[in-house]
Enzyme design. Structure first.
Site, PDB file in Angstrom:
ATOM      1  N   LYS A  42       5.867 -20.235  -3.336  1.00  0.00           N
ATOM      2  CA  LYS A  42       7.047 -19.420  -3.049  1.00  0.00           C
ATOM      3  C   LYS A  42       6.620 -18.101  -2.398  1.00  0.00           C
ATOM      4  O   LYS A  42       5.449 -17.756  -2.362  1.00  0.00           O
ATOM      5  CB  LYS A  42       7.826 -19.154  -4.347  1.00  0.00           C
ATOM      6  CG  LYS A  42       7.033 -18.393  -5.402  1.00  0.00           C
ATOM      7  CD  LYS A  42       7.816 -18.255  -6.688  1.00  0.00           C
ATOM      8  CE  LYS A  42       7.000 -17.504  -7.741  1.00  0.00           C
ATOM      9  NZ  LYS A  42       7.754 -17.302  -8.990  1.00  0.00           N
ATOM     10  N   TYR A  59       2.270  14.573   3.693  1.00  0.00           N
ATOM     11  CA  TYR A  59       3.617  15.081   3.441  1.00  0.00           C
ATOM     12  C   TYR A  59       3.693  15.912   2.168  1.00  0.00           C
ATOM     13  O   TYR A  59       3.102  15.567   1.137  1.00  0.00           O
ATOM     14  CB  TYR A  59       4.602  13.916   3.317  1.00  0.00           C
ATOM     15  CG  TYR A  59       5.075  13.357   4.636  1.00  0.00           C
ATOM     16  CD1 TYR A  59       5.779  14.135   5.540  1.00  0.00           C
ATOM     17  CD2 TYR A  59       4.823  12.033   4.964  1.00  0.00           C
ATOM     18  CE1 TYR A  59       6.222  13.622   6.751  1.00  0.00           C
ATOM     19  CE2 TYR A  59       5.259  11.488   6.164  1.00  0.00           C
ATOM     20  CZ  TYR A  59       5.954  12.296   7.052  1.00  0.00           C
ATOM     21  OH  TYR A  59       6.382  11.780   8.247  1.00  0.00           O
TER      22      TYR A  59
END
EC number: 5.1.1.1
Length: 376
Positions: free
Chosen positions: A50, A267
């Site tokens: 999956k 940042y």
């Protein structure tokens, strides 16, 4: 895969650009399946593929596993099952997330097996089979403690009434804490599942996921369902990883600079240089599957380059990250650093990021140049 990634992947050598290189070792994937098959002690060893085979690519992974001898696969969604059917025409394919409303005819037409985990699903499947006058296959999912999907004990009488309408191909459940060998709920789940198997008609049974296959107390029944371990994840946390690594990830250095003590990077200036440092900016960010939570902090991630560990400094941004290469000062623009590989496992990066290796694998970005080793 986006068009840009496809074009980049077609180039003879991606080292001339700023893309990270994700290498997938399909031979290691096949070796891991064979190792797990050996642990199945005569039971069939399936493969859970999956989420695009846990991020490494469903098509190449399934083809390699088929060539290794795998005959049964588990996916999550019907769409994944349909895609896999085109790759593996003869395989047995189970869809773990059950039967979406109105999808019975598609499951039957594609010869796919829904894993039925509720009475409404069983009723819809049974009604479809009766209308078609044919007993199509399906699995029965028993909830033994997850409280997620699956039948609970009060559902059993009605479920037993419905079994006559279709062919029950498998009865299964899912461990809650198989990675913790000391968890008492493991034994409780085994006992609940054995009780359920005794109440339902004889059919093939499946209990063990990757970690379950390493629980000494866990019976293998008829079929095992490894997933994470196939892709190199450690099914025995706290112990040495018995699996072969399958993925490696390298990022390119885009720029190198020296900064003085007291200067900030990234940042919001969340990191300040404690002394003169040499920094490198690499072309890898959270859009590429390098979690923002791996930014410097209480833990934070390292990369490995130039024979040294290089910590991430500042906040990881969308496309870029900054690393401290002061201990590997010979590194220069165009050199590559290891983000995953011989020194750093998916479990390591998961731990540094405050998450798990499963998330690292399944979040691997599509902007990487992907290189498959051992494919056809």
């Amino acid at each position: 895969m986006p068009e840009f990634a496809l074009l980049a992947a077609d180039r003879a050598d991606g080292r001339e650009n700023s893309q990270a290189i994700l290498t997938v070792d399909l031979d290691a994937l096949a070796d891991n399946w064979r190792l797990l098959k050996g642990r199945a002690r005569g039971a069939e060893c399936a493969a859970v593929v999956k989420a695009d085979a846990y991020g490494i690519g469903l098509r190449p992974a399934a083809k390699k596993l088929l060539a290794a001898g795998c005959k049964t696969f588990f996916v999550a969604h019907l769409a994944e099952a349909e895609f896999l059917r085109d790759i593996a025409p003869e395989a047995r394919i189970f869809a773990l997330n059950g039967l979406p409303p109105g999808s019975s005819a598609l499951f039957a037409r594609k010869n796919l097996c829904p894993v039925l985990g509720s009475l409404p699903e069983m009723e819809e499947w049974a009604a479809f089979c009766r209308a078609e006058n044919r007993k199509y296959d399906a699995a029965v999912h028993i909830d033994t403690g997850m409280n997620r999907l699956g039948l609970v004990k009060p559902d059993f009488p009605r479920a037993l009434d419905l079994l006559d309408a279709f062919t029950p191909a498998l009865i299964m459940t899912h461990f809650v804490s198989a990675e913790d060998a000391s968890a008492p709920r493991n034994r409780a789940q085994i006992e609940r599942f054995e009780e359920a198997c005794g109440l339902f008609p004889p059919m093939r049974a499946s209990l063990c996921n990757s970690s379950g296959m390493f629980l000494e107390e866990a019976p293998v029944f008829d079929l095992t369902r490894p997933g994470y371990a196939l892709y190199g994840g450690n099914p025995t946390p706290g112990s040495d990883n018995p699996m072969n690594p399958v993925v490696s990830l390298e990022a390119v250095i885009l720029q190198v600079r020296d900064i003085r003590a007291g200067e900030a990077a990234g940042y919001n200036a969340r990191w300040t240089a404690p002394s003169r440092r040499r920094l490198a900016t690499i072309g890898l960010g959270y859009a590429d599957g390098f979690p923002r939570s791996a930014s410097c902090g209480d833990i934070g991630a390292d990369v490995f380059a130039g024979g040294a560990w290089c910590p991430v400094v500042g906040r990881i941004s969308m496309d870029l990250s900054i690393i401290d290469i002061s201990d590997a000062a010979s590194l220069k623009r165009g050199d590559r650093v290891e983000v995953l590989g011989d020194h750093i496992s998916v479990d390591d990066l998961g731990r540094w990021s405050g998450t798990i290796g499963y998330e690292i694998l399944t979040d691997l970005g599509r902007r990487h140049k992907r290189v498959y080793v051992g494919g056809d």
